[in-house]
Design an enzyme around this catalytic site. Structure first.
Site, PDB file in Angstrom:
ATOM      1  N   GLU A 166       0.784  -1.234   0.000  1.00  0.00           N
ATOM      2  CA  GLU A 166       0.000   0.000   0.000  1.00  0.00           C
ATOM      3  C   GLU A 166       0.821   1.293   0.000  1.00  0.00           C
ATOM      4  O   GLU A 166       0.746   2.103   0.931  1.00  0.00           O
ATOM      5  CB  GLU A 166      -0.956   0.007   1.197  1.00  0.00           C
ATOM      6  CG  GLU A 166      -2.015  -1.073   1.114  1.00  0.00           C
ATOM      7  CD  GLU A 166      -3.060  -0.984   2.211  1.00  0.00           C
ATOM      8  OE1 GLU A 166      -4.120  -1.600   2.059  1.00  0.00           O
ATOM      9  OE2 GLU A 166      -2.823  -0.295   3.226  1.00  0.00           O
ATOM     10  N   GLU A 359      -5.317  -8.510   0.609  1.00  0.00           N
ATOM     11  CA  GLU A 359      -6.001  -8.147   1.850  1.00  0.00           C
ATOM     12  C   GLU A 359      -7.474  -7.940   1.568  1.00  0.00           C
ATOM     13  O   GLU A 359      -7.841  -7.322   0.578  1.00  0.00           O
ATOM     14  CB  GLU A 359      -5.457  -6.842   2.463  1.00  0.00           C
ATOM     15  CG  GLU A 359      -4.137  -6.945   3.162  1.00  0.00           C
ATOM     16  CD  GLU A 359      -3.740  -5.625   3.814  1.00  0.00           C
ATOM     17  OE1 GLU A 359      -4.636  -4.829   4.190  1.00  0.00           O
ATOM     18  OE2 GLU A 359      -2.535  -5.374   3.938  1.00  0.00           O
TER      19      GLU A 359
END
Length: 444
Positions: A166, A359
Site C-alpha cells: 500500500e 487483503e
C-alpha cells in the site's frame, strides 16, 4: 448504527484448481520484541502524545516474536495454503534479525503453509527517516540492498514475494495528511514519496530476479470511486481522487507511465525510472476494503474513517448511504470488489498479470463475530463473480489472522479471525475462524 448482515445459505461456488487461500498480518502490528530490533518510524510516531488514539504502542503487540509457533499452529488448524506476513526492515538491520524469519519460515514449511513475505509494510528504520526517508531517492536503493540480503537468506524456501504494501496509504496518511508515521503533512509535496516507493518496488523486483525468484508481486490498495452525483464538479472531483488513489499507483507498475500530468510532478529522470518501476510481475496484489464516494470540496475539514480530510483538497469524501458499516465505520460493499476487478481487467487488458487479493477484511468486536462471517461470505462471492467475468484471480488472503495493533487506532479495532487478549496475549479463535476453516475444506 451497525446493521447485522446475513450470510447466504447456499454454498460458495468452487474456485479454480490451485486457487491460493490465505491470511495476512504485518510485522509491526503483531511481532512486538521492540527491544530486539532497530527503532522504526512507527516507534517514533507512537512516542508522540496524541498520535495513537488509545495512547498505545506496538512494543509488545501480539508478542508474535515469542509466540510464533503457537500462531503457526493456528494457521495449520485453519487449513490455509499460505500465510502473508511482513519482514521488519528494522529487525533485519540487527545482527541476528534474520534468524527470527529463518525460524518462522522453517515452522511454516514444516506445517505445510506457504510463506509469502511482504518486504516493506510501512515500518521504515528511523535512521533512514532521519536521512529523508521515502522523500530521499537513496532510500529506494537502500531498500533493494535489504531485499537482496533477505532473498539470499530465505529464497531457498520462500517462492512467492511481495515487494511493498500500500504505497498509496503510506504516501497519503504518512506523508500528506500526517495521520500515520512518519507524520508529515506535506499535501501534494508528498508525491516524491510515492515515486520513490514505486522505484523501490522496481529495484526490489530486479534484486529478487537476480536471486532467482520467479513469483513476485506488489500489494496495492484499490477501490471503486463513486461520484456523489452526476453534476460536473462532483464528477471532476471523483476523477481526480481516482487518479490519485488508484491510477497513480497502478499505471506506472502496469503500463510504465504516469497518468497525464502527474509524471511532470515527480523527481529525477522519470522516464528512466518508469522502466524500472514497470518490471514485469508474476501477479498483481489488490487490497480491497470498500468503494469511496467522492464529491466536490465542501469548504471545510471533513472527519471520515478516522481521518481529517482538509478543506483545501480538491475533493471531499462522503458517506455511502444505505449500506452496513463495520465497527470502524467503513461501508460494506462486496459488489465493489467485482466492479473494481472487472474495471481493471478492461482498463489494463493483457498488461494486468494474474490477480491475488492480498487483503480483505473488517473490524468487528466479539468472539461470535457473525458480521465478519457475513462480510467475508459476501466478498468471496463477489470475487467469484469477477472470476466468472473473466478476471484471472489466483488467490485470496483475509486480513487478518489475529487482532493486532491497528496503527493510529491502537488496539481499538479488531480485524482478526483470532481474538487476542492484549493483557495476557492469549489467543482464542472466533466464529469466523471456524467458518473460514470450513470454507477451505469445502473448496478442496
Amino acid at each position: 448504527m451497525i446493521r447485522r448482515m446475513a450470510t447466504q445459505e447456499h454454498p460458495i461456488p468452487p474456485f479454480p484448481a490451485g486457487f491460493l487461500w490465505g491470511v495476512s498480518t504485518s510485522a509491526h502490528q503483531i511481532e512486538g520484541a521492540a527491544d530486539e530490533r532497530e527503532r522504526s518510524v512507527w516507534d517514533a510516531f507512537t512516542a508522540e502524545p496524541g498520535r495513537v488514539k488509545d495512547g498505545s504502542t506496538a512494543d509488545v503487540a501480539c508478542d508474535h516474536y515469542h509466540r510464533y509457533r503457537e500462531d503457526v499452529s493456528l494457521l495449520a488448524g485453519l487449513g490455509v495454503d499460505a500465510y502473508r506476513f511482513s519482514i521488519s526492515w528494522p529487525r533485519v538491520r540487527t545482527d541476528k534479525g534474520l534468524d527470527f524469519y529463518d525460524r518462522l519460515v522453517d515452522e511454516l514449511v514444516a506445517a505445510g503453509v506457504r510463506p509469502v513475505p511482504t518486504l516493506f509494510h510501512w515500518d521504515l528504520p528511523e535512521s533512514l527517516q532521519e536521512e529523508g526517508g521515502w522523500l530521499n531517492r537513496d532510500t529506494a536503493s537502500r531498500f533493494a540492498e535489504y531485499v537482496s540480503v533477505v532473498a539470499d537468506r530465505l529464497g531457498d524456501r520462500v517462492k512467492k514475494w511481495i515487494t511493498i504494501n500500500e504505497p498509496a496509504e503510506h504516501t497519503l496518511f504518512g506523508h500528506a495528511l500526517g495521520a500515520h508515521a512518519p507524520g508529515k503533512q506535506l499535501m501534494f509535496d508528498a508525491l516524491p514519496a510515492a515515486h520513490h516507493q514505486l522505484l523501490g518496488h522496481g529495484l526490489a523486483v530486479q534484486a529478487l530476479r537476480a536471486a532467482g525468484a520467479t513469483d513476485i508481486g506488489i500489494a496495492n490498495s484499490h477501490g471503486p470511486t463513486w461520484p456523489a452525483s452526476q453534476d460536473q464538479p462532483d464528477l471532476e472531483a471523483a476523477d481526480f481522487y481516482d487518479l490519485l488513489l488508484n491510477r497513480l499507483f497502478a499505471d506506472p507498475v502496469l503500463l510504465g507511465e504516469y497518468p497525464s500530468g502527474l509524471g511532470d510532478l515527480m523527481p529525477g529522470d522519470v522516464a528512466a525510472d518508469l522502466k524500472v518501476i514497470s518490471e514485469p510481475l508474476d501477479f498483481y496484489g489488490v487490497n480491497y476494503y470498500a468503494p469511496t464516494r467522492v464529491g466536490a470540496p465542501q469548504g471545510e475539514d471533513i472527519e471520515f474513517g478516522g481521518l481529517t480530510i482538509p478543506a483545501e483538497l480538491p475533493f471531499s469524501v462522503q458517506e455511502i448511504e444505505g449500506v452496513p458499516v463495520t465497527d470502524f465505520g467503513w461501508p460494506v460493499v462486496p459488489e465493489g470488489l467485482t466492479e473494481l476487478l472487472t474495471a481493471f481487467h478492461e482498463r489494463y487488458g493483457d498488461r494486468l498479470p494474474p490477480v491475488v487479493i492480498t487483503e480483505n477484511g473488517c473490524s468487528y468486536d466479539g468472539l461470535d463475530d457473525r458480521n465478519r462471517i457475513a462480510y467475508l461470505d459476501g466478498h468471496i462471492r463477489a470475487l467469484h463473480k469477477a472470476v466468472e467475468a473473466g478476471v484471472d484471480v489466483r488467490g485470496y488472503f483475509v486480513w487478518s489472522l489475529m487482532d493486532n495493533f491497528e496503527w493510529a487506532e491502537g488496539y481499538a479495532q479488531r480485524f482478526g479471525l483470532v481474538h487476542v487478549d492484549f493483557d495476557t496475549r492469549a489467543r482464542t479463535p472466533k466464529a469466523s475462524y471456524d467458518w473460514y476453516r470450513d470454507l477451505l475444506r469445502a473448496q478442496r
